[in-house]
Write an enzyme that holds these catalytic residues in place. Structure first.
Site, PDB file in Angstrom:
ATOM      1  N   CYS A 200       0.411  88.178  80.675  1.00  0.00           N
ATOM      2  CA  CYS A 200      -0.752  88.376  81.989  1.00  0.00           C
ATOM      3  C   CYS A 200      -0.578  87.486  82.994  1.00  0.00           C
ATOM      4  O   CYS A 200      -1.027  87.498  84.135  1.00  0.00           O
ATOM      5  CB  CYS A 200      -2.176  88.458  81.587  1.00  0.00           C
ATOM      6  SG  CYS A 200      -2.814  86.508  81.313  1.00  0.00           S
ATOM      7  N   ASP A 333      26.293  78.338  90.184  1.00  0.00           N
ATOM      8  CA  ASP A 333      25.070  77.470  90.601  1.00  0.00           C
ATOM      9  C   ASP A 333      24.826  75.972  89.703  1.00  0.00           C
ATOM     10  O   ASP A 333      24.508  76.314  88.402  1.00  0.00           O
ATOM     11  CB  ASP A 333      24.052  78.316  90.732  1.00  0.00           C
ATOM     12  CG  ASP A 333      22.979  77.599  91.383  1.00  0.00           C
ATOM     13  OD1 ASP A 333      22.985  76.421  92.030  1.00  0.00           O
ATOM     14  OD2 ASP A 333      21.617  78.008  91.399  1.00  0.00           O
TER      15      ASP A 333
END
Lengths: 409, 236
Positions: A200, A333
Site C-alpha cells: 500500500c 549509470d
C-alpha cells in the site's frame, strides 16, 4: 531422463560444439553462445531440456551465483546436478547448462531477476529461491518494485515450492502469493529500498529483522528457518554452526537459504552442511591471487547492497584497491556510487582505478576519503608494498582483473 | 529544529523518492558548504513525517511510479514544502521529483495525477524511455557551464509560461522538445538522474549562493576532471 526429440538433440549438440569452439578460440567460456545457437535451432529447447528433471531456480540482486553454487554442492549428495556455475543467468545460459549435463536428474539455475517469470514458466521448476531485491543497474534493469510485482504475479497460484527470505519485505511480498513457501529469516542489512510497504505504500515499521506496515495488514511472515550468530536454526529448533570457508555475513544468509532448499530436495542438513562447507570461492570471488609478493583478495560488488557486504568481508587493517567500470553489464549509470557509504574507508590506504575512476574519485572526495588515482589496475598493484591487499571491483572490472590472473577461480 | 546560523538542507522523503544515488545531491551540497566553513544541518524527512517550513534548500529525488504518486499526494496534503517555497526557499528536484513539483504528471497507468504545483510544467509519458548521457547548454542568464549527467525516464514535460527552460540539450532527450529541465525563481527541476550536482558543481554553488550570498572558491580538481572526462565522452 527421457530421450529428447531429434531436433532438440541436434540443437543441443550444435550448441555444445559452439560453446567448445568459443572456449578453444579464447572468446569466452561458451556459456552464452552455445545456448544461443541451440535456441536458434530449437526455440523450445529450454523447456525440452528442463522436462523430467527436478530444478531449483535461484534469483536475487545479490548472492545468486554463490547460492547457486552452495545448493549445487548440497544436491550432489543426490546425484549429478546441472548448473550454470559461471553466472550466465539468462535462457541461453540455462540451455547451455542443461545440455552440458544431459543426464543430470537435478538442476540448479541462477536466473536473472527480470527473466525469472519467463524461465519459471518455461521450465516449470519445482523449487524457486528468492533472497533479496535492492537497487541495481537501473538503466538496464527494471525498477525493483516493478520486479517484485512481476515475481508476485509469476508465483501466484503456482504449485512451485518457494524458499524465500522473510526479512526482505519486497521478496516476502513477492513470494506470499505462492501456494507453498518455506520462510527463512536470512537477514537483510541493506534497507534503503524497503522503508515503504510494497502493498500500500504506507510506512514500514522495522525492528531488528521484523517488519510490519503501519497502514495495512502486511507484515513479515513467520519464518521456520533462522540465521543466528554464525549458525542456522532449523525448523526442529536445532542449531547448526555454519563454519563456512566463504567469508562474511552475506554468505551465511546464502547458506541458510541453501540449506532450506537442500531440505526441500530431501537432503537433510547433516548431509548438506558438510558439502556447503567445502566451497571456498565462487567464479573467482573471494579467491586470493599473487603477484610480486602482493597477495590480492578479490571481492565483487555490483551494487550498493553488494558494497556493504564487501566492506563487511574486507579487513580494515589492509590497503584496498577499488575498481569501477560502467559497461553494459555494469549499468552505464554510475549514480549508485552515491548510495554506498564510503566513509568506512577513511584512514585506510585507498587506490582507485577502473574505467570510471573519476566518478569514484569524486565520490570519495565528497566523503572526505583520501585516495590515490591509478590509471590501471597494474599501476595500483605496483604502487603498493608487498603484502596482503583487498580488492573490490564491480562486474566487468572484476572480470578484467580475473582475466589478468588467468581467470582465477 | 536546526540552529539559525547553519545552512538547513531538507531531503524530502528518502523512503519514497530515493531511487538511485539521489542522496548525492545532499552530499555534494553539504560538502561544498562545509569546504567553505559554512555549517550545515541536514534533515531527512520521511513520508510519514511533516515537512518543516524553515529549511533553506529542499531536495527531491527520483522514484518509481507508485512512490511518486504517493509522494505527491503526501506533499500536497502536508503543505510544508509549498509554504517554504512561498517564502523563498530553494527547491532542487531531479527526475520523478522534477515531475512531481509540477502541475501534473502521468501516473502508473498514464493517467494525469496532480503534482505539488511549484513549477508551471505538466508531464506525461513519452513513447520511448530516454536512457543515457545528457549534455545541455544552460540558460545564459544563469551563467553556468554545460550541464552534464545521466537521464533515465519515460517522461515528456511541457513548460508553461510561468517557467523558463533550465537548458537546451546538445545530447539526450530532457523535456522532449529540445529543452531540459525548468526553473522559476529559486525552484529548479531537471531530468538529470540521481547525483546531478556531482557533475555540475557550478549549479550546486548557484543553489548555495541563493541562500548564503557570495562563495569563496574551493578546490574543484576532482569535479573538473570528472566533467572533462564525461563531456569529452559524449560531445566528441
Amino acid at each position: 531422463m527421457t530421450q529428447l526429440p531429434l531436433r532438440a538433440q541436434l540443437a543441443a549438440a550444435l550448441g555444445r560444439t559452439a560453446a567448445t569452439l568459443s572456449r578453444m578460440t579464447g572468446r569466452g567460456d561458451g556459456s552464452v553462445i552455445g545456448g544461443r545457437v541451440g535456441l536458434l535451432l530449437e526455440p523450445d529447447l529450454l523447456r525440452r531440456l528442463a522436462a523430467n528433471r527436478r530444478l531449483a531456480l535461484v534469483s536475487a540482486t545479490n548472492g545468486k551465483t554463490t547460492t547457486t553454487r552452495l545448493i549445487t554442492s548440497a544436491l550432489q549428495e543426490l546425484g549429478e546436478v546441472a548448473t550454470n556455475a559461471f553466472g550466465a543467468n539468462m535462457p541461453a545460459g540455462h540451455v547451455t547448462a542443461l545440455s552440458q549435463a544431459k543426464n543430470a536428474p537435478y538442476g540448479v539455475l541462477e536466473v536473472d531477476e527480470k527473466y525469472l517469470p519467463e524461465v519459471l514458466d518455461t521450465t516449470g521448476a519445482a523449487v524457486v529461491c528468492l533472497m533479496n531485491l535492492s537497487r541495481d543497474q537501473m538503466d538496464r534493469a527494471a525498477e525493483i518494485w516493478l520486479l517484485a510485482k512481476k515475481w508476485r504475479r509469476a508465483l501466484a497460484g503456482r504449485n512451485t515450492h518457494v524458499i524465500a527470505n522473510a526479512d526482505d519485505p519486497l521478496v516476502a511480498w513477492a513470494a506470499m502469493g505462492a501456494s507453498r513457501v518455506t520462510w527463512v529469516s536470512a537477514k537483510q542489512r541493506w534497507r534503503e529500498d524497503s522503508w515503504c510497504c510494497p502493498e500500500c505504500g504506507g510506512p514500514l515499521d522495522r525492528k531488528d529483522d521484523d517488519w510490519a506496515c503501519r497502514e495495512c495488514p502486511l507484515r513479515r511472515p513467520q519464518p521456520t528457518w533462522f540465521l543466528a550468530e554464525n549458525a542456522v536454526i532449523d525448523p526442529q529448533g536445532r542449531t547448526w554452526p555454519l563454519d563456512l570457508q566463504l567469508p562474511g555475513r552475506a554468505n551465511e544468509s546464502n547458506a541458510a537459504i541453501a540449506l532450506a532448499t537442500a531440505e526441500a530436495f530431501g537432503v537433510p542438513i547433516e548431509r548438506a552442511l558438510p558439502r556447503i562447507r567445502e566451497v571456498r570461492s565462487v567464479a573467482g570471488r573471494y579467491t586470493t591471487v599473487e603477484r610480486d609478493g602482493r597477495v590480492l583478495r578479490l571481492l565483487l560488488a555490483k551494487n550498493p547492497a553488494g558494497w556493504l557486504e564487501a566492506f563487511d568481508v574486507s579487513d580494515p587493517a589492509l590497503p584496498i584497491i577499488l575498481s569501477v567500470n560502467a559497461q553494459v553489464p555494469d549499468g552505464r549509470d554510475t549514480s549508485w556510487l552515491y548510495d554506498v557509504d564510503y566513509r568506512v574507508l577513511r584512514g585506510r590506504p585507498v587506490y582507485v582505478t577502473g574505467e570510471r575512476r573519476h566518478d569514484l574519485a569524486l565520490r570519495l572526495h565528497v566523503a572526505d576519503v583520501q585516495f590515490r588515482l591509478c590509471p590501471t589496475f597494474g599501476d595500483a598493484v605496483d604502487a603498493l608494498a608487498p603484502g596482503k591487499i583487498d580488492v573490490i571491483a564491480n562486474y566487468t572490472a572484476f572480470q578484467q582483473i580475473r582475466a589478468e590472473f588467468g581467470r582465477a577461480v | 529544529m536546526p540552529s539559525e546560523s547553519a545552512l538547513r538542507l531538507v531531503w524530502i522523503y528518502p523512503d519514497l523518492l530515493s531511487t538511485y544515488g539521489d542522496q548525492g545531491n545532499v552530499l555534494v551540497l553539504e560538502h561544498r558548504a562545509r569546504s567553505r566553513g559554512i555549517p550545515v544541518e541536514t534533515l531527512h524527512v520521511r513520508s510519514a513525517d511533516p515537512v518543516p517550513e524553515s529549511g533553506d534548500i529542499y531536495l527531491l529525488g527520483g522514484g518509481e511510479d507508485r512512490p511518486q504518486m504517493l509522494g505527491a499526494e503526501r506533499l500536497r496534503r502536508d503543505g510544508g514544502l509549498q509554504r517554504a517555497a512561498d517564502r523563498g526557499a530553494v527547491v532542487f528536484a531531479v527526475c520523478a521529483g522534477y515531475q512531481l513539483i509540477g502541475r501534473e504528471f502521468g501516473g502508473d497507468e498514464g493517467q494525469p495525477v496532480p503534482g505539488v504545483g511549484l513549477l508551471d510544467i505538466a508531464s506525461g509519458r513519452g513513447e520511448k524511455r530516454a536512457v543515457g548521457e545528457l549534455a545541455a547548454e544552460v540558460a545564459p542568464e544563469l551563467g553556468l557551464p554545460t550541464l552534464t549527467g545521466f537521464e533515465n525516464h519515460m517522461g515528456v514535460t511541457r513548460l508553461g509560461p510561468g517557467v523558463k527552460p533550465l537548458s537546451r540539450t546538445l545530447v539526450g532527450t530532457g523535456n522532449g522538445d529540445g529543452t531540459e529541465g525548468a526553473y522559476a525563481g529559486r525552484i529548479v527541476g531537471t531530468y538529470l538522474h540521481g547525483p546531478a550536482l556531482a557533475r555540475n558543481p557550478a549549479l550546486a554553488d548557484l543553489l548555495l549562493r541563493w541562500v548564503v550570498g557570495d562563495l569563496a572558491p574551493i578546490d574543484d580538481t576532482w569535479y573538473e576532471q570528472l566533467r572533462k572526462e564525461r563531456l569529452a565522452a559524449v560531445l566528441s
